[in-house]
Design a protein around this motif. Structure first.
Motif, mmCIF file in Angstrom:
data_model
loop_
_atom_site.group_PDB
_atom_site.id
_atom_site.type_symbol
_atom_site.label_atom_id
_atom_site.label_comp_id
_atom_site.label_asym_id
_atom_site.label_seq_id
_atom_site.Cartn_x
_atom_site.Cartn_y
_atom_site.Cartn_z
ATOM 1 N N ARG A 248 15.839 3.876 6.905
ATOM 2 C CA ARG A 248 15.169 3.157 5.815
ATOM 3 C C ARG A 248 13.654 3.286 5.913
ATOM 4 O O ARG A 248 12.972 3.470 4.893
ATOM 5 C CB ARG A 248 15.613 1.694 5.813
ATOM 6 N N TYR A 249 13.115 3.201 7.104
ATOM 7 C CA TYR A 249 11.674 3.430 7.248
ATOM 8 C C TYR A 249 11.318 4.846 6.794
ATOM 9 O O TYR A 249 10.315 5.062 6.100
ATOM 10 C CB TYR A 249 11.243 3.240 8.701
ATOM 11 N N ALA A 250 12.126 5.814 7.195
ATOM 12 C CA ALA A 250 11.844 7.197 6.820
ATOM 13 C C ALA A 250 11.852 7.376 5.309
ATOM 14 O O ALA A 250 11.060 8.155 4.759
ATOM 15 C CB ALA A 250 12.863 8.139 7.475
ATOM 16 N N ALA A 251 12.734 6.669 4.618
ATOM 17 C CA ALA A 251 12.744 6.758 3.158
ATOM 18 C C ALA A 251 11.411 6.287 2.583
ATOM 19 O O ALA A 251 10.853 6.927 1.676
ATOM 20 C CB ALA A 251 13.896 5.929 2.598
ATOM 21 N N PHE A 252 10.902 5.179 3.067
ATOM 22 C CA PHE A 252 9.621 4.683 2.556
ATOM 23 C C PHE A 252 8.498 5.692 2.777
ATOM 24 O O PHE A 252 7.621 5.853 1.922
ATOM 25 C CB PHE A 252 9.259 3.353 3.223
ATOM 26 N N PHE A 253 8.522 6.376 3.899
ATOM 27 C CA PHE A 253 7.422 7.274 4.218
ATOM 28 C C PHE A 253 7.613 8.702 3.725
ATOM 29 O O PHE A 253 6.639 9.465 3.659
ATOM 30 C CB PHE A 253 7.204 7.301 5.738
ATOM 31 N N HIS A 254 8.827 9.092 3.344
ATOM 32 C CA HIS A 254 9.108 10.522 3.190
ATOM 33 C C HIS A 254 8.274 11.191 2.100
ATOM 34 O O HIS A 254 7.948 12.373 2.214
ATOM 35 C CB HIS A 254 10.605 10.763 2.974
ATOM 36 N N VAL B 298 9.433 9.764 12.392
ATOM 37 C CA VAL B 298 8.631 10.979 12.203
ATOM 38 C C VAL B 298 9.539 12.199 12.067
ATOM 39 O O VAL B 298 9.358 13.035 11.169
ATOM 40 C CB VAL B 298 7.646 11.153 13.376
ATOM 41 N N ARG B 299 10.522 12.312 12.940
ATOM 42 C CA ARG B 299 11.455 13.445 12.881
ATOM 43 C C ARG B 299 12.190 13.486 11.549
ATOM 44 O O ARG B 299 12.318 14.557 10.927
ATOM 45 C CB ARG B 299 12.466 13.336 14.030
ATOM 46 N N LEU B 300 12.642 12.343 11.095
ATOM 47 C CA LEU B 300 13.405 12.286 9.853
ATOM 48 C C LEU B 300 12.552 12.645 8.645
ATOM 49 O O LEU B 300 13.009 13.353 7.741
ATOM 50 C CB LEU B 300 14.008 10.891 9.686
ATOM 51 N N VAL B 301 11.328 12.162 8.597
ATOM 52 C CA VAL B 301 10.460 12.471 7.463
ATOM 53 C C VAL B 301 10.236 13.980 7.367
ATOM 54 O O VAL B 301 10.339 14.576 6.287
ATOM 55 C CB VAL B 301 9.128 11.715 7.566
ATOM 56 N N GLU C 16 5.226 16.709 3.946
ATOM 57 C CA GLU C 16 6.122 16.016 4.868
ATOM 58 C C GLU C 16 5.425 15.705 6.190
ATOM 59 O O GLU C 16 5.579 14.594 6.728
ATOM 60 C CB GLU C 16 7.382 16.851 5.114
ATOM 61 N N GLU C 17 4.676 16.669 6.691
ATOM 62 C CA GLU C 17 3.974 16.437 7.956
ATOM 63 C C GLU C 17 2.921 15.347 7.819
ATOM 64 O O GLU C 17 2.770 14.492 8.706
ATOM 65 C CB GLU C 17 3.336 17.735 8.448
ATOM 66 N N ARG C 18 2.210 15.364 6.720
ATOM 67 C CA ARG C 18 1.186 14.332 6.497
ATOM 68 C C ARG C 18 1.829 12.965 6.287
ATOM 69 O O ARG C 18 1.320 11.939 6.759
ATOM 70 C CB ARG C 18 0.316 14.713 5.296
ATOM 71 N N SER C 19 2.955 12.938 5.584
ATOM 72 C CA SER C 19 3.672 11.673 5.407
ATOM 73 C C SER C 19 4.193 11.158 6.749
ATOM 74 O O SER C 19 4.158 9.946 7.020
ATOM 75 C CB SER C 19 4.837 11.863 4.433
ATOM 76 N N GLY D 87 0.812 -1.213 0.000
ATOM 77 C CA GLY D 87 0.000 0.000 0.000
ATOM 78 C C GLY D 87 0.842 1.256 0.000
ATOM 79 O O GLY D 87 0.514 2.243 -0.682
ATOM 80 N N ILE D 88 1.921 1.236 0.760
ATOM 81 C CA ILE D 88 2.827 2.389 0.779
ATOM 82 C C ILE D 88 3.476 2.573 -0.586
ATOM 83 O O ILE D 88 3.512 3.680 -1.134
ATOM 84 C CB ILE D 88 3.905 2.203 1.866
#
Length: 210
Positions: A65-71, A108-111, A83-86, A26-27
């Protein structure tokens, strides 16, 4: 064009476990939304590869790595809070997976940090994530030109004069930073070429308005 989703899904399940494959799919599907031209699975895949290369510089490579997927999981060109919504999406998903509060908070901080790509001195994870996100700037002139065309395509609804002004502002803000790349490896490998690419694009943008 996106990288094969299976490759990205393999990377996700290596992080989160095979039983989370539907969540990872989904991501990853978000990066194939039709309005995207640069912020696609190809970008995500390239970023993950760059993180692999820079991994020794991170203090928590799992969080990076998680932050990359979500960024860029949420990306709309007409919004200023992507960025905040991601980051919020990342928080919700990681909490649902039972991630530790420390991991959730760091992701969250990294994204959010990818908004300005300006990590503080000593922020090892931020340096790796932001450097990976900016690797495209240090590509060959041909690769950089393709990147610039893709970014323009994402903003195809914006008139040329407004796009040029906005894009030039973004590039100037990047160019003002003392270092585009904070890790030693990325700085040595990409800094000089990235600055040349930024200067060339800025020259083109300002020439068009002269």
């Amino acid at each position: 064009m996106s990288l094969p989703s299976l490759d990205l899904l393999d990377r996700w399940t290596a992080l989160a476990g095979a039983d989370t494959a539907p969540i990872g799919a989904g991501i990853i599907a978000r990066y194939a939304e039709p309005h995207r031209r640069y912020h696609t699975g190809t970008h995500l895949g390239a970023m993950l590869e760059a993180i692999d290369e820079l991994s020794a510089a991170a203090s928590d490579i799992t969080a990076v790595r998680y932050a990359a997927f979500f960024h860029d999981a949420i990306y709309a060109v007409d919004r200023a809070d992507n960025e905040e919504r991601s980051a919020d999406l990342g928080r919700d998903i990681l909490e649902s997976l039972g991630a530790t509060p420390a991991l959730v908070g760091e992701v969250v901080r990294l994204v959010v940090l990818t908004r300005g790509h300006d990590p503080e001195a000593g922020d090892a994870n931020g340096a790796v994530l932001c450097d990976a996100d900016l690797v495209v700037l240090g590509g060959t002139p041909e690769a950089y030109a393709a990147y610039a065309v893709a970014v323009r395509a994402e903003y195809s609804h914006v008139p040329d004069d407004l796009f040029r002004a906005g894009r030039a502002s973004v590039l100037r803000n990047l160019a003002r930073q003392p270092r585009l790349y904070r890790t030693a490896l990325a700085h040595d490998r990409y800094e000089q070429r990235a600055r040349a690419n930024l200067a060339a694009e800025l020259a083109d943008l300002t020439a068009a308005t002269a």
